[in-house]
Scaffold this motif. Structure first.
Motif, PDB file in Angstrom:
ATOM      1  N   ASP A   1    -113.540  27.008 -32.082  1.00 51.58           N
ATOM      2  CA  ASP A   1    -114.708  27.884 -32.063  1.00 51.58           C
ATOM      3  C   ASP A   1    -115.257  28.152 -33.464  1.00 51.58           C
ATOM      4  N   GLY A   2    -116.508  27.825 -33.655  1.00 55.95           N
ATOM      5  CA  GLY A   2    -117.160  28.062 -34.935  1.00 55.95           C
ATOM      6  C   GLY A   2    -117.953  29.351 -34.987  1.00 55.95           C
ATOM      7  N   SER A   3    -118.016  30.071 -33.877  1.00 56.86           N
ATOM      8  CA  SER A   3    -118.794  31.311 -33.850  1.00 56.86           C
ATOM      9  C   SER A   3    -117.993  32.506 -34.336  1.00 56.86           C
ATOM     10  N   GLY A   4    -116.666  32.373 -34.314  1.00 59.12           N
ATOM     11  CA  GLY A   4    -115.814  33.494 -34.693  1.00 59.12           C
ATOM     12  C   GLY A   4    -115.634  34.518 -33.601  1.00 59.12           C
ATOM     13  N   THR A   5    -116.067  34.215 -32.370  1.00 56.83           N
ATOM     14  CA  THR A   5    -115.977  35.191 -31.288  1.00 56.83           C
ATOM     15  C   THR A   5    -114.814  34.933 -30.331  1.00 56.83           C
ATOM     16  N   VAL A   6    -114.352  33.684 -30.230  1.00 59.67           N
ATOM     17  CA  VAL A   6    -113.267  33.348 -29.298  1.00 59.67           C
ATOM     18  C   VAL A   6    -111.944  33.641 -29.982  1.00 59.67           C
ATOM     19  N   ARG A   7    -111.203  34.604 -29.445  1.00 58.25           N
ATOM     20  CA  ARG A   7    -109.957  35.041 -30.082  1.00 58.25           C
ATOM     21  C   ARG A   7    -108.721  34.358 -29.516  1.00 58.25           C
ATOM     22  N   ASP A   8    -108.632  34.275 -28.175  1.00 62.33           N
ATOM     23  CA  ASP A   8    -107.423  33.724 -27.561  1.00 62.33           C
ATOM     24  C   ASP A   8    -107.704  33.413 -26.102  1.00 62.33           C
ATOM     25  N   VAL A   9    -106.900  32.526 -25.544  1.00 67.50           N
ATOM     26  CA  VAL A   9    -106.960  32.233 -24.121  1.00 67.50           C
ATOM     27  C   VAL A   9    -106.144  33.297 -23.386  1.00 67.50           C
ATOM     28  N   GLN A  10    -106.612  33.701 -22.214  1.00 71.00           N
ATOM     29  CA  GLN A  10    -105.894  34.686 -21.422  1.00 71.00           C
ATOM     30  C   GLN A  10    -104.639  34.059 -20.816  1.00 71.00           C
ATOM     31  N   PRO A  11    -103.518  34.765 -20.832  1.00 75.13           N
ATOM     32  CA  PRO A  11    -102.285  34.227 -20.264  1.00 75.13           C
ATOM     33  C   PRO A  11    -102.424  33.963 -18.766  1.00 75.13           C
ATOM     34  N   GLY A  12    -101.650  32.991 -18.293  1.00 75.54           N
ATOM     35  CA  GLY A  12    -101.628  32.682 -16.873  1.00 75.54           C
ATOM     36  C   GLY A  12    -102.728  31.752 -16.416  1.00 75.54           C
ATOM     37  N   GLY A  13    -103.545  31.289 -17.353  1.00 70.24           N
ATOM     38  CA  GLY A  13    -104.637  30.387 -17.000  1.00 70.24           C
ATOM     39  C   GLY A  13    -104.176  28.939 -16.954  1.00 70.24           C
TER      40      GLY A  13
ATOM     41  N   ILE B   1    -122.498  26.510 -32.836  1.00 72.06           N
ATOM     42  CA  ILE B   1    -122.330  25.146 -32.314  1.00 72.06           C
ATOM     43  C   ILE B   1    -122.122  24.169 -33.464  1.00 72.06           C
ATOM     44  N   GLU B   2    -122.956  24.264 -34.484  1.00 69.23           N
ATOM     45  CA  GLU B   2    -122.820  23.351 -35.627  1.00 69.23           C
ATOM     46  C   GLU B   2    -121.461  23.520 -36.304  1.00 69.23           C
ATOM     47  N   ARG B   3    -121.005  24.753 -36.422  1.00 75.30           N
ATOM     48  CA  ARG B   3    -119.684  24.998 -37.017  1.00 75.30           C
ATOM     49  C   ARG B   3    -118.562  24.503 -36.107  1.00 75.30           C
ATOM     50  N   THR B   4    -118.719  24.680 -34.795  1.00 74.61           N
ATOM     51  CA  THR B   4    -117.719  24.193 -33.854  1.00 74.61           C
ATOM     52  C   THR B   4    -117.582  22.677 -33.942  1.00 74.61           C
ATOM     53  N   LEU B   5    -118.704  21.975 -33.988  1.00 73.26           N
ATOM     54  CA  LEU B   5    -118.649  20.515 -34.079  1.00 73.26           C
ATOM     55  C   LEU B   5    -117.978  20.066 -35.373  1.00 73.26           C
ATOM     56  N   ALA B   6    -118.224  20.785 -36.461  1.00 70.29           N
ATOM     57  CA  ALA B   6    -117.554  20.463 -37.730  1.00 70.29           C
ATOM     58  C   ALA B   6    -116.050  20.715 -37.617  1.00 70.29           C
ATOM     59  N   ARG B   7    -115.662  21.813 -36.978  1.00 70.89           N
ATOM     60  CA  ARG B   7    -114.236  22.110 -36.798  1.00 70.89           C
ATOM     61  C   ARG B   7    -113.575  21.080 -35.892  1.00 70.89           C
ATOM     62  N   LEU B   8    -114.280  20.659 -34.844  1.00 65.80           N
ATOM     63  CA  LEU B   8    -113.773  19.627 -33.948  1.00 65.80           C
ATOM     64  C   LEU B   8    -113.501  18.341 -34.730  1.00 65.80           C
ATOM     65  N   GLU B   9    -114.461  17.935 -35.523  1.00 67.20           N
ATOM     66  CA  GLU B   9    -114.294  16.715 -36.327  1.00 67.20           C
ATOM     67  C   GLU B   9    -113.115  16.857 -37.290  1.00 67.20           C
ATOM     68  N   ARG B  10    -113.027  17.980 -37.961  1.00 63.56           N
ATOM     69  CA  ARG B  10    -111.939  18.217 -38.919  1.00 63.56           C
ATOM     70  C   ARG B  10    -110.576  18.194 -38.206  1.00 63.56           C
ATOM     71  N   HIS B  11    -110.490  18.848 -37.067  1.00 63.82           N
ATOM     72  CA  HIS B  11    -109.227  18.884 -36.315  1.00 63.82           C
ATOM     73  C   HIS B  11    -108.815  17.470 -35.900  1.00 63.82           C
ATOM     74  N   LEU B  12    -109.737  16.684 -35.398  1.00 65.65           N
ATOM     75  CA  LEU B  12    -109.411  15.319 -34.985  1.00 65.65           C
ATOM     76  C   LEU B  12    -108.967  14.478 -36.170  1.00 65.65           C
ATOM     77  N   ARG B  13    -109.636  14.647 -37.295  1.00 65.33           N
ATOM     78  CA  ARG B  13    -109.267  13.894 -38.506  1.00 65.33           C
ATOM     79  C   ARG B  13    -107.866  14.283 -38.978  1.00 65.33           C
ATOM     80  N   GLU B  14    -107.572  15.570 -38.956  1.00 66.35           N
ATOM     81  CA  GLU B  14    -106.257  16.044 -39.418  1.00 66.35           C
ATOM     82  C   GLU B  14    -105.135  15.618 -38.480  1.00 66.35           C
ATOM     83  N   GLN B  15    -105.431  15.421 -37.205  1.00 72.43           N
ATOM     84  CA  GLN B  15    -104.424  15.030 -36.223  1.00 72.43           C
ATOM     85  C   GLN B  15    -104.244  13.517 -36.119  1.00 72.43           C
ATOM     86  N   SER B  16    -105.030  12.769 -36.886  1.00 69.82           N
ATOM     87  CA  SER B  16    -104.926  11.285 -36.829  1.00 69.82           C
ATOM     88  C   SER B  16    -103.718  10.776 -37.563  1.00 69.82           C
TER      89      SER B  16
END
Length: 153
Positions: free
Chosen positions: A35-47, A138-153
Protein backbone atom coordinates in the motif's frame (compact mmCIF):
# COMPACT_ATOMS: atom_id res chain seq x y z
CA UNK A 1 -9.32 11.53 -14.29
CA UNK A 2 -12.70 12.27 -15.77
CA UNK A 3 -16.01 12.52 -14.02
CA UNK A 4 -17.63 10.69 -16.94
CA UNK A 5 -15.66 7.52 -16.25
CA UNK A 6 -15.33 8.16 -12.53
CA UNK A 7 -11.98 6.44 -12.26
CA UNK A 8 -8.30 7.19 -11.88
CA UNK A 9 -5.55 4.78 -12.81
CA UNK A 10 -1.85 4.37 -13.36
CA UNK A 11 0.27 1.68 -14.99
CA UNK A 12 3.79 0.45 -14.44
CA UNK A 13 5.98 -2.09 -16.20
CA UNK A 14 7.47 -4.52 -13.69
CA UNK A 15 10.11 -7.08 -14.50
CA UNK A 16 8.31 -10.14 -13.17
CA UNK A 17 6.13 -12.96 -14.43
CA UNK A 18 2.42 -12.06 -14.59
CA UNK A 19 1.37 -14.95 -12.33
CA UNK A 20 3.98 -13.97 -9.74
CA UNK A 21 2.56 -10.43 -9.66
CA UNK A 22 -0.99 -11.75 -9.44
CA UNK A 23 -0.15 -14.11 -6.59
CA UNK A 24 1.26 -11.18 -4.64
CA UNK A 25 -1.88 -9.08 -5.21
CA UNK A 26 -4.17 -12.01 -4.34
CA UNK A 27 -2.50 -12.38 -0.93
CA UNK A 28 -4.35 -10.05 1.47
CA UNK A 29 -1.45 -10.19 3.95
CA UNK A 30 0.67 -8.35 1.36
CA UNK A 31 -1.72 -5.41 1.00
CA UNK A 32 -0.23 -3.45 3.94
CA UNK A 33 3.27 -4.10 2.56
CA UNK A 34 2.38 -2.83 -0.92
CA UNK A 35 0.00 0.00 0.00
CA UNK A 36 1.36 3.36 -1.09
CA UNK A 37 -1.43 5.42 0.44
CA UNK A 38 -0.39 4.82 4.03
CA UNK A 39 -3.94 3.87 5.00
CA UNK A 40 -3.83 0.04 4.99
CA UNK A 41 -2.51 -1.05 8.38
CA UNK A 42 -3.11 -4.81 8.64
CA UNK A 43 -5.23 -7.69 7.45
CA UNK A 44 -8.00 -8.76 9.82
CA UNK A 45 -7.37 -12.12 11.51
CA UNK A 46 -9.35 -15.15 10.40
CA UNK A 47 -9.55 -14.05 6.78
CA UNK A 48 -8.52 -15.95 3.68
CA UNK A 49 -4.91 -16.67 2.72
CA UNK A 50 -5.70 -15.99 -0.94
CA UNK A 51 -8.37 -13.98 -2.70
CA UNK A 52 -10.76 -15.50 -5.22
CA UNK A 53 -14.20 -14.86 -6.71
CA UNK A 54 -16.65 -13.59 -4.08
CA UNK A 55 -14.14 -13.90 -1.23
CA UNK A 56 -14.60 -11.44 1.65
CA UNK A 57 -11.66 -10.06 3.60
CA UNK A 58 -11.22 -7.40 6.23
CA UNK A 59 -8.51 -4.80 6.60
CA UNK A 60 -7.52 -2.51 9.45
CA UNK A 61 -7.25 0.99 8.04
CA UNK A 62 -6.42 4.47 9.23
CA UNK A 63 -7.32 7.81 7.72
CA UNK A 64 -6.96 10.09 10.71
CA UNK A 65 -8.66 7.57 12.98
CA UNK A 66 -8.36 3.78 12.84
CA UNK A 67 -11.24 1.76 11.40
CA UNK A 68 -11.97 -1.62 9.83
CA UNK A 69 -13.36 -2.29 6.39
CA UNK A 70 -14.81 -5.46 4.85
CA UNK A 71 -14.09 -5.99 1.15
CA UNK A 72 -15.56 -8.44 -1.36
CA UNK A 73 -13.77 -9.64 -4.50
CA UNK A 74 -16.09 -8.66 -7.36
CA UNK A 75 -13.88 -9.26 -10.41
CA UNK A 76 -11.53 -12.18 -10.75
CA UNK A 77 -9.68 -13.68 -13.68
CA UNK A 78 -6.79 -15.84 -12.47
CA UNK A 79 -3.46 -14.28 -13.37
CA UNK A 80 -5.03 -11.29 -15.17
CA UNK A 81 -7.56 -9.27 -13.15
CA UNK A 82 -8.68 -8.83 -9.58
CA UNK A 83 -10.92 -6.18 -8.03
CA UNK A 84 -12.65 -5.71 -4.70
CA UNK A 85 -15.17 -3.29 -3.26
CA UNK A 86 -16.57 -2.46 0.14
CA UNK A 87 -20.05 -1.37 1.20
CA UNK A 88 -19.72 2.08 -0.43
CA UNK A 89 -19.36 0.37 -3.80
CA UNK A 90 -16.12 1.83 -5.13
CA UNK A 91 -13.58 -0.65 -6.48
CA UNK A 92 -9.86 -1.17 -6.43
CA UNK A 93 -8.83 -3.08 -9.56
CA UNK A 94 -5.57 -4.57 -10.83
CA UNK A 95 -5.19 -5.64 -14.44
CA UNK A 96 -2.09 -7.50 -15.63
CA UNK A 97 -0.79 -7.95 -19.17
CA UNK A 98 2.26 -9.80 -20.47
CA UNK A 99 4.94 -7.42 -21.68
CA UNK A 100 8.69 -7.20 -22.24
CA UNK A 101 11.32 -4.75 -21.11
CA UNK A 102 13.15 -2.58 -23.64
CA UNK A 103 15.90 -5.19 -23.78
CA UNK A 104 13.43 -8.05 -24.35
CA UNK A 105 13.14 -9.55 -20.87
CA UNK A 106 9.73 -10.85 -19.70
CA UNK A 107 7.71 -8.33 -17.71
CA UNK A 108 4.16 -7.47 -16.69
CA UNK A 109 2.23 -4.26 -17.34
CA UNK A 110 0.32 -3.62 -14.09
CA UNK A 111 -2.60 -1.18 -14.10
CA UNK A 112 -4.25 -0.21 -10.84
CA UNK A 113 -7.58 1.63 -10.91
CA UNK A 114 -9.73 3.36 -8.31
CA UNK A 115 -13.25 3.19 -9.80
CA UNK A 116 -16.10 5.05 -8.09
CA UNK A 117 -18.63 4.70 -10.94
CA UNK A 118 -20.76 2.35 -8.79
CA UNK A 119 -20.15 4.05 -5.45
CA UNK A 120 -23.03 5.11 -3.25
CA UNK A 121 -21.25 8.44 -2.76
CA UNK A 122 -20.42 9.24 -6.44
CA UNK A 123 -21.25 12.92 -6.28
CA UNK A 124 -19.33 13.46 -3.05
CA UNK A 125 -16.30 11.66 -4.52
CA UNK A 126 -16.59 13.77 -7.70
CA UNK A 127 -16.28 16.94 -5.62
CA UNK A 128 -13.68 15.69 -3.16
CA UNK A 129 -9.91 15.38 -3.35
CA UNK A 130 -10.16 11.61 -2.73
CA UNK A 131 -9.61 10.57 -6.38
CA UNK A 132 -6.51 12.78 -6.72
CA UNK A 133 -5.10 11.49 -3.42
CA UNK A 134 -5.87 7.92 -4.46
CA UNK A 135 -4.02 8.43 -7.74
CA UNK A 136 -0.92 9.45 -5.79
CA UNK A 137 -1.38 6.36 -3.61
CA UNK A 138 -1.76 4.17 -6.72
CA UNK A 139 1.50 5.48 -8.17
CA UNK A 140 3.27 4.82 -4.87
CA UNK A 141 1.72 1.35 -4.60
CA UNK A 142 2.94 0.41 -8.07
CA UNK A 143 6.44 1.60 -7.15
CA UNK A 144 6.35 -0.45 -3.93
CA UNK A 145 5.10 -3.48 -5.87
CA UNK A 146 7.99 -3.18 -8.31
CA UNK A 147 10.52 -2.71 -5.49
CA UNK A 148 9.16 -5.71 -3.55
CA UNK A 149 9.34 -7.97 -6.62
CA UNK A 150 12.88 -6.82 -7.38
CA UNK A 151 14.01 -7.42 -3.79
CA UNK A 152 12.46 -10.91 -3.76
CA UNK A 153 14.20 -11.98 -7.00
Amino acid sequence: MTKRTRSVWASRLVEADRQRVFDLLADPAMHPVLDGSGTVRDVQPGGPDRLGPGVRFGMSMQVGVPYRILNTVVEFEEGRRIAWRHFHGHRWRYELEDATTEDGRPATQVTETFDWSQALTKRWLDLSSVPRRNLVGIERTLARLERHLREQS
